[in-house]
Design a protein around this motif. Structure first.
Motif, PDB file in Angstrom:
ATOM      1  N   UNK A  52       5.282 -16.296   3.208  1.00 29.72           N
ATOM      2  CA  UNK A  52       5.994 -15.308   2.417  1.00 29.72           C
ATOM      3  C   UNK A  52       5.867 -13.928   3.005  1.00 29.72           C
ATOM      4  N   UNK A  53       6.029 -12.942   2.156  1.00 28.35           N
ATOM      5  CA  UNK A  53       6.028 -11.558   2.612  1.00 28.35           C
ATOM      6  C   UNK A  53       4.655 -11.142   3.109  1.00 28.35           C
ATOM      7  N   UNK A  54       4.591 -10.487   4.240  1.00 29.51           N
ATOM      8  CA  UNK A  54       3.339  -9.832   4.616  1.00 29.51           C
ATOM      9  C   UNK A  54       3.125  -8.612   3.733  1.00 29.51           C
ATOM     10  N   UNK A  55       1.925  -8.111   3.742  1.00 29.34           N
ATOM     11  CA  UNK A  55       1.651  -6.821   3.117  1.00 29.34           C
ATOM     12  C   UNK A  55       1.774  -5.773   4.219  1.00 29.34           C
ATOM     13  N   UNK A  56       2.683  -4.841   4.062  1.00 27.80           N
ATOM     14  CA  UNK A  56       2.929  -3.824   5.083  1.00 27.80           C
ATOM     15  C   UNK A  56       2.737  -2.440   4.490  1.00 27.80           C
ATOM     16  N   UNK A  57       2.218  -1.536   5.307  1.00 28.51           N
ATOM     17  CA  UNK A  57       2.099  -0.158   4.875  1.00 28.51           C
ATOM     18  C   UNK A  57       2.167   0.742   6.101  1.00 28.51           C
ATOM     19  N   UNK A  58       2.482   2.001   5.839  1.00 28.05           N
ATOM     20  CA  UNK A  58       2.566   2.957   6.930  1.00 28.05           C
ATOM     21  C   UNK A  58       1.175   3.452   7.304  1.00 28.05           C
ATOM     22  N   UNK A  59       1.010   3.746   8.582  1.00 30.36           N
ATOM     23  CA  UNK A  59      -0.168   4.459   9.078  1.00 30.36           C
ATOM     24  C   UNK A  59       0.346   5.495  10.073  1.00 30.36           C
ATOM     25  N   UNK A  60       0.375   6.720   9.653  1.00 30.56           N
ATOM     26  CA  UNK A  60       0.965   7.804  10.431  1.00 30.56           C
ATOM     27  C   UNK A  60       2.412   7.434  10.773  1.00 30.56           C
ATOM     28  N   UNK A  61       2.754   7.282  12.057  1.00 30.55           N
ATOM     29  CA  UNK A  61       4.141   6.965  12.422  1.00 30.55           C
ATOM     30  C   UNK A  61       4.337   5.467  12.630  1.00 30.55           C
ATOM     31  N   UNK A  62       3.364   4.674  12.218  1.00 31.26           N
ATOM     32  CA  UNK A  62       3.410   3.233  12.461  1.00 31.26           C
ATOM     33  C   UNK A  62       3.567   2.469  11.140  1.00 31.26           C
ATOM     34  N   UNK A  63       3.908   1.186  11.263  1.00 24.08           N
ATOM     35  CA  UNK A  63       3.905   0.249  10.142  1.00 24.08           C
ATOM     36  C   UNK A  63       2.970  -0.896  10.524  1.00 24.08           C
ATOM     37  N   UNK A  64       2.011  -1.178   9.666  1.00 27.36           N
ATOM     38  CA  UNK A  64       1.015  -2.220   9.912  1.00 27.36           C
ATOM     39  C   UNK A  64       1.249  -3.348   8.916  1.00 27.36           C
ATOM     40  N   UNK A  65       1.336  -4.583   9.413  1.00 23.16           N
ATOM     41  CA  UNK A  65       1.577  -5.749   8.555  1.00 23.16           C
ATOM     42  C   UNK A  65       0.446  -6.763   8.692  1.00 23.16           C
ATOM     43  N   UNK A  66       0.005  -7.280   7.552  1.00 23.88           N
ATOM     44  CA  UNK A  66      -1.097  -8.238   7.471  1.00 23.88           C
ATOM     45  C   UNK A  66      -0.757  -9.292   6.419  1.00 23.88           C
ATOM     46  N   UNK A  67      -1.495 -10.397   6.347  1.00 22.16           N
ATOM     47  CA  UNK A  67      -1.246 -11.389   5.291  1.00 22.16           C
ATOM     48  C   UNK A  67      -1.699 -10.905   3.924  1.00 22.16           C
ATOM     49  N   UNK A  68      -1.151 -11.543   2.895  1.00 25.93           N
ATOM     50  CA  UNK A  68      -1.577 -11.295   1.519  1.00 25.93           C
ATOM     51  C   UNK A  68      -2.948 -11.906   1.263  1.00 25.93           C
ATOM     52  N   UNK A  69      -3.620 -11.510   0.148  1.00 22.23           N
ATOM     53  CA  UNK A  69      -4.842 -12.197  -0.264  1.00 22.23           C
ATOM     54  C   UNK A  69      -4.586 -13.693  -0.454  1.00 22.23           C
ATOM     55  N   UNK A  70      -5.595 -14.540  -0.168  1.00 22.36           N
ATOM     56  CA  UNK A  70      -7.007 -14.194  -0.059  1.00 22.36           C
ATOM     57  C   UNK A  70      -7.446 -13.584   1.271  1.00 22.36           C
ATOM     58  N   UNK A  71      -6.546 -13.368   2.237  1.00 18.43           N
ATOM     59  CA  UNK A  71      -6.888 -12.528   3.386  1.00 18.43           C
ATOM     60  C   UNK A  71      -7.284 -11.147   2.879  1.00 18.43           C
ATOM     61  N   UNK A  72      -8.203 -10.506   3.607  1.00 17.95           N
ATOM     62  CA  UNK A  72      -8.616  -9.154   3.232  1.00 17.95           C
ATOM     63  C   UNK A  72      -7.808  -8.084   3.962  1.00 17.95           C
ATOM     64  N   UNK A  73      -6.635  -8.463   4.466  1.00 16.51           N
ATOM     65  CA  UNK A  73      -5.799  -7.500   5.174  1.00 16.51           C
ATOM     66  C   UNK A  73      -5.469  -6.276   4.357  1.00 16.51           C
ATOM     67  N   UNK A  74      -5.291  -6.449   3.036  1.00 13.64           N
ATOM     68  CA  UNK A  74      -4.976  -5.307   2.187  1.00 13.64           C
ATOM     69  C   UNK A  74      -6.098  -4.274   2.234  1.00 13.64           C
ATOM     70  N   UNK A  75      -7.331  -4.720   2.406  1.00  6.33           N
ATOM     71  CA  UNK A  75      -8.458  -3.788   2.499  1.00  6.33           C
ATOM     72  C   UNK A  75      -8.436  -3.024   3.815  1.00  6.33           C
TER      73      UNK A  75
END
Length: 566
Positions: A262-285
């Motif tokens: 499904x959807x990754x969890x994505x967020x901006x970091x300065x001029x970048x976009x970082x994408x990680x898996x949803x929980x139970x991965x700790x990518x959101x942290x």
């Protein structure tokens, strides 16, 4: 296969306002690249790419090879998380192949009859520690959508290595020589690695695994269904039912296991976009820590400024305080995925950092929509492996995969080790007052994981890199350090992954040898109590695509390589 009907591919950045699917990319030839923790595995992946395979095709070969040559870290009997970028559609998908607990499991799984937790060394080699393995079924799901070569043609290299033998690498040899882990005493480990004279094989010896070769032949012929039902599943169940401390996996647990996408969890970091898996991965942290770091001028501080390293320390401490409290399987608990990154909440957490002065050890905060849970008691040993791949078509993936700690439970079936992933649950599920821990054991639940494979995009949503690491709970720290090094300090990927690791949680701050003395002293002058350690078990592998070229890095702490093709 039934699992393939569950595939859902979603647009990159779902959840980021204004972020839409990219327009289909023009036909273009890209330079293939594989970065993995063992040269034999990287070569197996490159062979698939050279035959016109996709990144997912190559990932299957890499995983099958790592299961043989790096069995202390990952394997067919374990689980994984992966984020995948489809160049043609511009879509990114997060795949979840995390193991699940038996349906019968409850909070007593790792408790003694008197209600106290089992010693970790006993639990980790027990039949109770193994969850339904998901790595193969996850890769099968991804192959159904993104594969190009036939499934049956992806296992030739690892099958040949297993049949004819491979040379034991120094890293595997060092583990075998040390014997300082519970799995070293299990019958299967002694038998498989035995030298025939009462000792164990060593670095440079040739190791054959005909049972694994046969498993790969069956997997190639019959497909991933052999991990859902049939003789292999029956053998895994039987092995986990052996003492001491037998488990309760049943055929239905395997039949009802499905990887998720499904959807990754994505967020901006300065001029970048970082994408990680949803929980139970700790990518959101990891994303939360980046948002905290973003509040400070890291580029101005620079890699040789103690203030920049202070920000990393404090962001990590805040990240772990919140992660340990809230992150778990979001099919079972309400994880504040958005709340942890809420701008006002992040500002409040960043405001606790006073540059030039150590902050008190933080406690968890209260992000929007957070549910109150009991204090977590999870233990998470180091282990795992990470690799990244891009194919000639521009598709790319970042995948972290594991059997948990060294050789999983030390129990073997079909030439591979079974995971001990369920020890990633909190052994103590509730307090004496009855308050539940978010990461408590429940039937069918996936334990929380620190695995956080990363894809990096620029502001125009073009893929520019990927990174990830093994290392148990320290994965988040390793990834954060590398991302800051690459994105803020303009280091090459190799320089960024080689930087000394800092692992800072509310209880302790560890700094790996190699940090410049003036930086270390600067941190001490700020009031930090620091544990100086000789080595951290990171295994960072990453690639950035810069100026039309490939900037790759393999962690010098392991045996990894970065290979590029034509």
């Amino acid at each position: 296969m039934q699992s393939r009907r569950f595939l859902l591919t979603v647009a990159l950045g779902l959840g980021l306002s204004g972020c839409a699917t990219l327009s289909p990319a023009p036909r273009e030839r890209f330079t293939p690249v594989v970065a993995a923790a063992n040269p034999l595995a990287a070569r197996a992946g490159m062979e698939i790419l050279a035959r016109g395979g996709t990144a997912v095709d190559a990932a299957i070969a890499v995983q099958a090879t790592l299961s043989l040559v790096e069995p202390q870290s990952s394997g067919l009997g374990g689980g994984a998380f992966m984020v995948y970028y489809d160049r043609k559609t511009g879509q990114t998908t997060a795949y979840n192949g995390r193991e699940t607990a038996p349906k019968s499991a409850d909070g007593t799984l790792f408790l003694k009859p008197d209600g106290t937790p089992l010693p970790f060394g006993e639990a980790v080699v027990s039949g109770r520690a193994t969850g339904v393995p998901g790595a193969v079924l996850m890769l099968d799901m991804a192959h159904a959508q993104h594969g190009k070569l036939a499934w049956k043609d992806l296992f030739h290299t690892p099958e040949k290595l297993a049949e004819e033998g491979f040379v034991i690498s120094p890293r595997l040899g060092n583990y075998l020589a040390s014997g300082r882990f519970p799995q070293s005493q299990t019958p299967d480990v002694k038998t498989y690695f035995g030298d025939g004279a009462g000792g164990v094989k060593k670095t440079g010896d040739v190791l054959k695994n005909p049972a694994y070769a046969q498993t790969l032949r069956t997997l190639a012929d019959k497909g991933a269904v052999i991990f859902r039902e049939g003789p292999l599943v029956e053998a895994m169940i039987a092995k986990t039912h052996e003492g001491p401390l037998p488990g309760d996996l049943q055929p239905l647990d395997f039949k009802m296991y499905f990887p998720k996408s499904g959807a990754p969890v994505c967020d901006t970091y300065r001029v970048y976009i970082i994408c990680v898996p949803e929980p139970p991965s700790s990518g959101v942290s990891l994303l939360q820590a980046l948002k905290i770091v973003e509040a400070f001028p890291m580029n101005a501080y620079g890699v040789n400024d103690a203030r920049g390293w202070q920000v990393i320390i404090e962001a990590e401490r805040l990240m772990y305080a919140d992660r340990d409290q809230y992150v778990a399987d979001n099919d079972f608990v309400s994880v504040p995925v958005t709340g942890l990154r809420d701008p006002a909440y992040v500002r409040s957490r960043a405001a606790t950092i006073s540059i030039g002065k150590a902050s008190p050890a933080p406690t968890y905060g209260t992000p929007p929509t957070a549910v109150a849970w009991a204090k977590d008691a999870t233990q998470e040993p180091a282990g795992t492996t990470h690799f990244v791949i891009r194919d000639r078509y521009g598709n790319a993936l970042s995948m972290t995969t594991t059997v948990e700690s060294i050789f999983g439970t030390g129990r073997m079936v079909g030439g591979f080790f079974l995971n001990n992933q369920l020890t990633d649950f909190s052994f103590t599920p509730v307090t004496k007052a009855g308050q539940k821990v978010a990461n408590a054991v429940e039937g069918g639940k996936r334990p929380r994981s620190s695995m956080s494979p990363v894809l990096i995009f620029d502001k125009d949503k073009r893929l520019i890199g990927m990174i990830g690491s093994p290392g148990g709970s320290s994965i988040l720290s390793y990834n954060l350090k590398a991302l800051v090094g690459m994105l803020d300090w303009n280091l090459s990927v190799q320089e960024a992954v080689a930087l000394p690791n800092i692992v800072a949680n509310p209880a302790a701050i560890r700094i790996e040898a190699g940090l410049k003395p003036e930086i270390l002293q600067g941190l001490k002058d700020m009031g930090y109590t620091i544990q100086e350690v000789q080595g951290e078990n990171s295994g960072l592998h990453g690639v950035m695509f810069r100026n039309g070229g490939i900037d790759g890095g393999a962690d010098p702490r392991r045996e990894g390589v970065v290979l590029t093709g034509q």
